[in-house]
Design a protein around this motif. Structure first.
Motif, PDB file in Angstrom:
ATOM      1  N   GLU A 223       0.819  -1.219   0.000  1.00 44.74           N
ATOM      2  CA  GLU A 223       0.000   0.000   0.000  1.00 44.74           C
ATOM      3  C   GLU A 223       0.851   1.267   0.000  1.00 44.74           C
ATOM      4  N   LEU A 224       2.049   1.204   0.586  1.00 44.40           N
ATOM      5  CA  LEU A 224       2.877   2.406   0.704  1.00 44.40           C
ATOM      6  C   LEU A 224       4.331   1.984   0.884  1.00 44.40           C
ATOM      7  N   ILE A 225       5.237   2.646   0.161  1.00 39.18           N
ATOM      8  CA  ILE A 225       6.675   2.398   0.291  1.00 39.18           C
ATOM      9  C   ILE A 225       7.345   3.701   0.705  1.00 39.18           C
ATOM     10  N   LEU A 226       8.126   3.647   1.781  1.00 43.38           N
ATOM     11  CA  LEU A 226       8.821   4.813   2.314  1.00 43.38           C
ATOM     12  C   LEU A 226      10.319   4.621   2.176  1.00 43.38           C
ATOM     13  N   HIS A 227      11.018   5.670   1.739  1.00 46.91           N
ATOM     14  CA  HIS A 227      12.471   5.574   1.571  1.00 46.91           C
ATOM     15  C   HIS A 227      13.157   6.863   1.994  1.00 46.91           C
ATOM     16  N   GLY A 228      14.474   6.795   2.057  1.00 51.80           N
ATOM     17  CA  GLY A 228      15.308   7.957   2.335  1.00 51.80           C
ATOM     18  C   GLY A 228      16.350   8.091   1.240  1.00 51.80           C
ATOM     19  N   HIS A 229      17.618   8.321   1.648  1.00 53.03           N
ATOM     20  CA  HIS A 229      18.809   8.244   0.798  1.00 53.03           C
ATOM     21  C   HIS A 229      19.055   9.474  -0.072  1.00 53.03           C
ATOM     22  N   THR A 230      18.051  10.007  -0.731  1.00 56.26           N
ATOM     23  CA  THR A 230      18.280  11.063  -1.722  1.00 56.26           C
ATOM     24  C   THR A 230      18.327  12.459  -1.113  1.00 56.26           C
ATOM     25  N   HIS A 231      17.831  12.622   0.097  1.00 57.32           N
ATOM     26  CA  HIS A 231      17.810  13.913   0.803  1.00 57.32           C
ATOM     27  C   HIS A 231      16.946  14.960   0.092  1.00 57.32           C
TER      28      HIS A 231
END
Length: 324
Positions: A223-231
């Motif tokens: 239903e939802l994907i959360l990420h970081g990394h790119t700022h």
């Protein structure tokens, strides 16, 4: 209604003084980068204010998608555990590691041992896993009708690289987990550090097997994907079996406003059932200018794919999930 807060990439500072032998590796590049660039733009002051505002919103759960540290010094890893304890209890905070948490060989093992209560499944054995084992990922935490699935992309990489990898074994487990949770009709939130969509970042910072993740989502959904990394502020999607699955990233939680990258921010998701379908409202909160406090920046509705199972009554589902 379930309120889920998402922040990422705090890159906790300042760096402790490293021993000379600790810099005889890729760490020397990260150390110089910190001294020249990040020490001025990523400050504890903005992070502290951001976390204070987030806690004031009283989220039901907090997702942290990696890069807690900078060059993975042992004292950094210990400091990150102390910071996590200030953010919240392990039951209320879920963490996945990022590439900086696995900066050099052996760093990820130490980070997992120190942060394990924050990145393991419900009722899991909190004994640190054996060296070389990756069986702790993906982990699953159930919070009412919400299922949080933590995926690790953290790998030690060579100089000037910040790539990530999920791996074949973890991918297989991820597919089975998401498939089973989908049959229960749960709202599946996938936490991952590196973004899995096409052209998400430069090739030397990419998720090298992102296609595996996309294949899993295409077949069994989420239903939802959360990420970081790119700022940066990131809103994208990847194909699922019932429509596009939203993939949302957030800027660094410690970055000062006014620079090349957005100021420190976090996202707050309000997730609820509406007419038998999942609904999700997102509020982006953070800093827009120096000297101004944390404020609401954007409020928007996130389109969630409607699977056939969502239209079933609890009695007709394969497993009855408790209400939030």
């Amino acid at each position: 209604m379930f309120k889920l807060a998402h922040l990422s990439d705090p890159h906790l500072g300042p760096l402790p003084d490293p021993k000379l032998i600790q810099l005889f590796s890729k760490r020397i590049l990260g150390y110089l980068n910190w001294r020249r660039n990040r020490s001025g733009s990523m400050t504890a002051s903005y992070l502290e204010q951001l976390v204070e505002d987030m806690q004031a919103q009283a989220p039901d759960h907090i997702a942290v998608t990696g890069d807690l540290v900078n060059i993975a010094l042992p004292l950094e890893i210990i400091g990150a555990r102390n910071w996590l304890e200030d953010v919240g209890e392990p039951h209320d905070v879920s963490v996945v590691p990022g590439n900086h948490d696995a900066y050099v060989p052996g760093a990820l093992r130490r980070a997992r041992a120190a942060w394990l209560p924050y990145m393991c499944g419900d009722d899991a054995d909190t004994t640190p896993p054996a060296p070389g084992s990756d069986a702790v990922f993906p982990y699953v935490r159930r919070r009412g009708d919400l299922a949080i699935v933590g995926v690790s992309t953290a790998r030690a990489s060579g100089p000037w690289f910040a790539t990530g990898r999920v791996g074949i074994k973890q991918t297989r487990r991820l597919r089975k987990i998401l498939e089973d949770l989908g049959k229960e009709g749960l709202f599946r939130v996938v936490m991952i550090h590196h973004p899995p969509f096409h052209n998400a970042t430069h090739w030397h910072k990419r998720l090298s097997d992102a296609s595996r993740v996309r294949t899993v989502i295409k077949r069994v959904g989420a239903e939802l994907i959360l990420h970081g990394h790119t700022h940066i502020v990131s809103r994208s999607s990847i194909d699922g079996p019932d429509g596009s699955v939203p993939v949302i990233g957030v800027p660094s939680a410690s970055n000062a406003p006014g620079g090349k990258k957005p100021g420190a921010r976090y996202n707050l998701f309000s997730i609820f059932k509406e007419n038998g379908r999942w609904s999700c409202q997102m509020e982006e909160r953070g800093f827009t200018e120096k000297g101004l406090p944390v404020s609401s920046i954007v409020t928007d509705k996130i389109e969630i794919p409607a699977s056939q199972d969502q239209h079933k009554t609890p009695e007709t589902r394969s497993v009855h999930a408790p209400s939030v």
